[in-house]
Scaffold this motif. Sequence first.
Motif: not given
Length: 189
Positions: A75-78, A87-92, A132-136, A152-155
């Motif tokens: 999950l983290v590596a993804a 693009e970032p939104a699609e990656a998320l 990982a969430v922060t990166t995205l 990231a905490r929100d997500v």
Amino acid sequence: MNPPPSPPAPRRRADAAANRARIVQAAREAVAESGDIALNAVAKQAGVGQGTLYRHFPTREDLLAEVYRQEVDELVAAAPALLIEYEPAEALARWFDRVADYARVKRGVLAAVEVAVWRDLTTHSLGPIGDAVTTLLEAGRADGSLRPDVDARDVILLIGYLSRLDDAEWDTRARHLLDVVLDGLRPRT
């Protein structure tokens, strides 16, 4: 005088490494399908004997912990891998698809291990998953496709509801609810 260096960790033979990988994959599938894991069924599905399974994983908790660790690692590596391709939104959005699969396995693993084991597993996974969430999110903020006021905490808090879904509604609700979260992460127009 310095102590002599430690000998390198022994390398697994190729067949032993392949057996271990098959055992973990069979356990992962069992947990994802039913949340239940019978070691004899895992050994049979992996095509190994009970002795081989127990050589790699002396206890059920050892096997489940490895399944969970691999899920977290993947999950983290993804996250960065998806940002290379999308693009970032699609990656998320695609990462959220992976989150749904991860959450199903996590729920099965945590239901099957003792409280002390699952606390240790989740404590060690929150940091890497948050990273990982922060990166995205940072990539999405940079290109304007994601809100700047979400961290990231929100997500993580929002996607935590996946643990509350009943098995009967998992397939119809998990990804739909992640889509709702994703819509809420997009900037308001």
